[in-house]
Design an enzyme around this catalytic site. Structure first.
Site, PDB file in Angstrom:
ATOM      1  N   THR A   1      -1.285   1.726   4.597  1.00 35.55           N
ATOM      2  CA  THR A   1      -0.541   3.071   4.290  1.00 35.55           C
ATOM      3  C   THR A   1       0.025   3.290   5.369  1.00 35.55           C
ATOM      4  O   THR A   1      -0.743   3.715   6.527  1.00 35.55           O
ATOM      5  CB  THR A   1      -2.180   4.127   4.517  1.00 35.55           C
ATOM      6  OG1 THR A   1      -2.473   3.545   2.560  1.00 35.55           O
ATOM      7  CG2 THR A   1      -1.844   5.555   4.294  1.00 35.55           C
TER       8      THR A   1
ATOM      9  N   SER B   1       0.556  -1.237  -0.397  1.00 35.60           N
ATOM     10  CA  SER B   1      -0.198  -0.022   0.209  1.00 35.60           C
ATOM     11  C   SER B   1       0.799   0.959   0.074  1.00 35.60           C
ATOM     12  O   SER B   1       0.331   2.239  -0.283  1.00 35.60           O
ATOM     13  CB  SER B   1      -0.590  -0.309   1.355  1.00 35.60           C
ATOM     14  OG  SER B   1      -2.145  -1.077   0.903  1.00 35.60           O
TER      15      SER B   1
ATOM     16  N   THR C   1       1.310   6.646   0.552  1.00 39.73           N
ATOM     17  CA  THR C   1       0.923   5.217  -0.092  1.00 39.73           C
ATOM     18  C   THR C   1       0.063   4.953  -1.374  1.00 39.73           C
ATOM     19  O   THR C   1       0.829   6.605  -2.107  1.00 39.73           O
ATOM     20  CB  THR C   1      -0.553   5.685   0.418  1.00 39.73           C
ATOM     21  OG1 THR C   1      -1.723   4.599   0.463  1.00 39.73           O
ATOM     22  CG2 THR C   1      -1.619   6.869   0.167  1.00 39.73           C
TER      23      THR C   1
ATOM     24  N   THR D   1      -6.280   6.660   7.913  1.00 37.57           N
ATOM     25  CA  THR D   1      -5.830   5.712   6.952  1.00 37.57           C
ATOM     26  C   THR D   1      -7.539   4.830   6.374  1.00 37.57           C
ATOM     27  O   THR D   1      -8.642   4.622   7.532  1.00 37.57           O
ATOM     28  CB  THR D   1      -4.743   5.152   7.314  1.00 37.57           C
ATOM     29  OG1 THR D   1      -4.947   3.248   6.034  1.00 37.57           O
ATOM     30  CG2 THR D   1      -5.975   3.618   8.338  1.00 37.57           C
ATOM     31  N   GLY D   2      -7.554   4.294   5.289  1.00 40.13           N
ATOM     32  CA  GLY D   2      -8.512   3.255   4.990  1.00 40.13           C
ATOM     33  C   GLY D   2      -9.718   4.267   3.429  1.00 40.13           C
ATOM     34  O   GLY D   2      -8.227   5.050   2.661  1.00 40.13           O
TER      35      GLY D   2
ATOM     36  N   ARG E   1      -6.889   8.336 -10.331  1.00 37.89           N
ATOM     37  CA  ARG E   1      -7.772   8.789  -8.373  1.00 37.89           C
ATOM     38  C   ARG E   1      -6.069   9.280  -8.127  1.00 37.89           C
ATOM     39  O   ARG E   1      -5.655   8.452  -7.651  1.00 37.89           O
ATOM     40  CB  ARG E   1      -8.129   7.638  -8.235  1.00 37.89           C
ATOM     41  CG  ARG E   1      -9.016   7.426  -6.753  1.00 37.89           C
ATOM     42  CD  ARG E   1      -8.331   7.485  -5.817  1.00 37.89           C
ATOM     43  NE  ARG E   1      -8.603   7.088  -4.708  1.00 37.89           N
ATOM     44  CZ  ARG E   1      -8.512   7.089  -3.191  1.00 37.89           C
ATOM     45  NH1 ARG E   1      -6.935   6.342  -3.000  1.00 37.89           N
ATOM     46  NH2 ARG E   1      -8.621   6.216  -2.304  1.00 37.89           N
TER      47      ARG E   1
END
Ligand code: SD4
Length: 340
Positions: A197, A95, A215, A248-249, A225
């Site tokens: 990340t 990641s 990340t 994160t996420g 993106r």
């Protein structure tokens, strides 16, 4: 180096043992009790906390490295940069940086940012071929009048600063991408399966705060993106008077609620780091929860006084903490299933 891959496929019930009990770093300097400016010494007025480094996910090697730099009289930012660079160079972390999973076109694109104790910020988005976006972000902060450089411009800037062009797509990441291509449907992965990340926050021997985030973003994302991680206020925010937070996420949820800034503002109002992270998680759950039930977001925060806290939407999020005598990985509290 800690093996993080066990994380990628784990279930929520997998053993996320609190406190892995890594041995304390050997090279830390002895405290000089007569010198209140020495790292780790709390000043007579009690205002200067001990150095501490916290990071998203299971990155105890990185937090330990960062702490060692700080204990050797580096700034919080110096420590954080060193810690994050370790993860960026580790091909096992899919990641971040080298070895990161590519977008749906098979191209690795990286996002990162830094923020220091003076409120300075630097960021790179959609950066290709450069292994250490955190260091490029720091250069943007220190060597330009801007905050954010993107894509080709960020790449050219990095080359002009002496960074090397490298192939960041490893065999392992390429194999996963080819597997994904067989079906090829783009569905964002909510952070349960694909994470690691690195967001890192620290307080140095002077009691100053800094932070960074790095990340490769969501796996197999649409080319172009950009997530929350390089967005100041979303993936990271530092206010040296108050505290710092990082995320994160699923970045889209963090961006739409400006998570890191929100957490620092909650801390400014007097909430503890954990309560502030919980409020920011609740904000997501209340506004976007219904349409994003499966999506994970995790927050960590550190206050000016050295108190830290975390919260996530779902179980499975953990974080690393390094202090003078301990290096731990701990589970974060979460909303899902809890009555909130
Ligand atoms: C993003 N927040 O690009 C990042 C992804 C992440 O662990 O944190 N993965 O949306």
């Amino acid at each position: 180096m800690f093996n993080r891959r066990d994380f990628l496929n784990k279930t929520f019930l997998a053993s996320l043992a609190a406190g892995v009990g890594l041995s304390a770093c050997e090279s830390k300097p002895k405290q000089d009790e007569a010198n209140n400016n020495a790292p780790g010494v709390i000043s007579p007025n009690g205002k200067k906390p001990e150095p501490i480094v916290i990071a998203t996910w299971k990155h105890p090697d990185a937090t330990q490295t960062a702490l060692e730099v700080i204990l050797n009289r580096g700034s919080a930012l110096d420590g954080i940069e060193a810690g994050v660079r370790m993860v960026e160079a580790d091909p096992r972390d899919q990641s971040v940086g080298y070895g990161g999973l590519p977008d749906r076109d098979g191209i690795v694109t990286l996002d990162a940012c830094v923020m220091d104790d003076k409120g300075n910020a630097g960021s790179v988005t959609f950066l290709q071929h450069i292994m250490h976006p955190v260091s490029v972000a720091r250069k943007v902060m220190e060597d330009t009048p801007h905050v954010m450089l993107s894509g080709e411009g960020a790449y050219r800037f990095a080359i002009s600063k002496g960074f090397k062009k490298e192939n960041l797509l490893t065999e392992a990441a390429s194999t996963k991408w080819k597997e994904w291509l067989k079906e090829g449907t783009y569905k964002p992965v909510g952070g349960h399966e694909q994470h690691d990340t690195i967001g890192m926050l620290a307080i140095d021997g002077e009691g100053n705060l800094s932070g960074a985030c790095s990340t490769s973003g969501m796996a197999f994302k649409i080319h172009g993106r950009v997530g929350d991680s390089p967005i100041i206020g979303a993936g990271l925010y530092v206010d040296n008077e108050v505290g710092a937070a990082t995320a994160t996420g699923l970045g889209e949820l963090v961006m739409k609620t400006l998570g890191a800034f929100l957490i620092v503002e909650f801390m400014r109002q007097g909430k503890t780091p954990e309560a502030a992270c919980r409020e920011a998680a609740l904000r997501i759950a209340e506004k976007y929860g219904k349409s994003n039930e499966e999506m994970q977001v995790g927050y960590i925060a550190l206050s000016k006084s050295g108190e830290y806290g975390t919260y996530s939407l779902h179980p499975g999020f953990n974080y690393s903490v390094s202090r003078k005598d301990s290096h731990e990985v701990l589970d974060a509290p979460y909303l899902a299933g809890n009555s909130h």
